[in-house]
Design an enzyme around this catalytic site. Sequence first.
Site, PDB file in Angstrom:
ATOM      1  N   GLY B  34       0.797  -1.228   0.000  1.00 46.50           N
ATOM      2  CA  GLY B  34       0.000   0.000   0.000  1.00 46.50           C
ATOM      3  C   GLY B  34       0.827   1.275   0.000  1.00 46.50           C
ATOM      4  O   GLY B  34       0.278   2.357  -0.206  1.00 46.50           O
ATOM      5  N   CYS B 243     -28.387  -8.275 -16.198  1.00 52.58           N
ATOM      6  CA  CYS B 243     -27.740  -8.030 -17.493  1.00 52.58           C
ATOM      7  C   CYS B 243     -28.709  -8.401 -18.611  1.00 52.58           C
ATOM      8  O   CYS B 243     -29.292  -9.488 -18.611  1.00 52.58           O
ATOM      9  CB  CYS B 243     -26.466  -8.858 -17.608  1.00 52.58           C
ATOM     10  SG  CYS B 243     -25.721  -8.798 -19.245  1.00 52.58           S
ATOM     11  N   CYS B 246     -27.045 -11.590 -20.575  1.00 56.04           N
ATOM     12  CA  CYS B 246     -26.785 -12.892 -19.949  1.00 56.04           C
ATOM     13  C   CYS B 246     -27.600 -13.120 -18.683  1.00 56.04           C
ATOM     14  O   CYS B 246     -27.513 -14.189 -18.078  1.00 56.04           O
ATOM     15  CB  CYS B 246     -25.294 -13.066 -19.661  1.00 56.04           C
ATOM     16  SG  CYS B 246     -24.707 -12.188 -18.205  1.00 56.04           S
ATOM     17  N   CYS B 268     -23.401  -6.421 -18.602  1.00 53.44           N
ATOM     18  CA  CYS B 268     -22.187  -6.635 -17.813  1.00 53.44           C
ATOM     19  C   CYS B 268     -21.067  -5.778 -18.381  1.00 53.44           C
ATOM     20  O   CYS B 268     -20.862  -5.740 -19.591  1.00 53.44           O
ATOM     21  CB  CYS B 268     -21.727  -8.088 -17.902  1.00 53.44           C
ATOM     22  SG  CYS B 268     -22.815  -9.275 -17.138  1.00 53.44           S
ATOM     23  N   CYS B 274     -19.469 -11.925 -19.521  1.00 55.86           N
ATOM     24  CA  CYS B 274     -20.801 -11.950 -20.114  1.00 55.86           C
ATOM     25  C   CYS B 274     -20.851 -12.965 -21.265  1.00 55.86           C
ATOM     26  O   CYS B 274     -21.780 -13.762 -21.376  1.00 55.86           O
ATOM     27  CB  CYS B 274     -21.151 -10.548 -20.608  1.00 55.86           C
ATOM     28  SG  CYS B 274     -22.883 -10.316 -21.030  1.00 55.86           S
TER      29      CYS B 274
END
Lengths: 200, 300
Positions: B34, B243, B246, B268, B274
């Site tokens: 980090g 979606c 899908c 998506c 997808c």
Amino acid sequence: MTGTETQPLAVGFNDKVMDATACFRAVLDAMSRPASLQALPVSLAAPRGLQAGTVAVLLTLADMDTPVWLAPECDTPEARAHLRFHVGCPIIDGPAQAVFAVMSVDRDLSVTGELALGSAEYPDRSATVILESEGLIDGEGPIFSGPGFKEPRRFCVEEQPAALWSHIAANQALFPRGLDWIFTSPTHLAALPRTTRIEV
Amino acid sequence: MSRFDDAAYNFAYLDEQTKRMIRRALLKAVAIPGYQVPFASREMPMPYGWGTGGIQVTAAVIGPDDVLKVIDQGSDDTTNAVSIRKFFAKTTNVKTTEDTEKASLIQIRHRVPETPLKEGQILVYQVPIPEPLRFLEPRETETRKMHALEEYGLMHVKLYEDISRHGDIATTYAYPVMVGERYVMDPSPTPKFDNPKMNQMPALQLFGAGREKRIYAIPPYTEVKSLDFEDYPFTIQKWEEACALCGETESFLDEVILDDHGGRMFVCSDTHFCKTRREQGHTGVQSPDFDRTSQEAIEQ
């Protein structure tokens, strides 16, 4: 015999680009999965005083921007000639300015107290210690945990030096400052970044 | 002999000294999760803002056996993704793929793939502004000190002001995270939807900011916690819709405008995810073979 006799120099990487890439991935894997053994991806000639693993790490990471300090047990004319020719790094007399410090794992490690630990603002400006061992052992020794561990792992070196782990524990307490440790042997390498916690 | 023989460039474009400099920065970044490591970012053959940081990280890491996937906002076939994929195909000859599971190295811009990542994979994020505190404190000397002293109160004040003004934490992307209980980090402009995926991820996550000259990292299996308050816990975006192609209800959805009469659909954002679902036979309301009667039966 005269002092000016030249020794034949051992070869460095066969393929400077691909070998360095492969070795870097081994070091990156070692650092991101601490205490895990990584096989050296290349076979390398090592000059007297240095392990093949050390030579691989220095060929991969060191250059004219990174002063290297060799502890007396590693500091041979062959090692100096090898690093000067293949790596081109400054080889310095004292550890204070070193970016990489190379030493034997069973020596007195109090010398690491002289290495750069980084500052609170720039903890990355710290040295990396390369500890040379005859053999790295997987699954035995102290228990390590921290970032990079799904589960704790055990790791130790053949030499079993008594004071090594207390040095590493003391270094961990300095986080985010501190040293990062790379262990090398003729065939393998492993690493303990400063984040790794140790339970002896 | 190298497996790459294009005399015009070194393997992966960058010269070896540059790669060593980036590699050293990457190792320190992994050792201090980090924390932003400064590095000597190079000019790349594309403008800043096109992922020059991510490209330099990828170039320093990529090997001849890697399989590379590049996405931009979840999509494999947008301009940025296509041009970066072609850049590496040309300068390294590595195999490229759109399949998240088959890729060993994935460079991403502003999305994390929906398919869970595995051990051994490396994710490279393109980062525009690496400093999470930058919009609160413009001076680098000050933000350095704030990180050094772990002085993150200002960030909590910002999130608190969000709540007092909007009734909720309004930050939806680049949502700040705490890495390894020490450093507050900008997860790059990924939607906050992706923050939970970063926590304890089995893959290694590397971040490159080219213009700002910073590299940072999250090792595998590291705690990544989105900042929040006990009474206002962190939540991710949710959609009423599924979606349209899908039928997935758990993925991050993009809104697509269909006409100038208010027509729209949600799909998506992860195009490979997808496509894989559609190949498995899943359908959505816009699919040609969508079975409305069975959908209505489910709804009743």
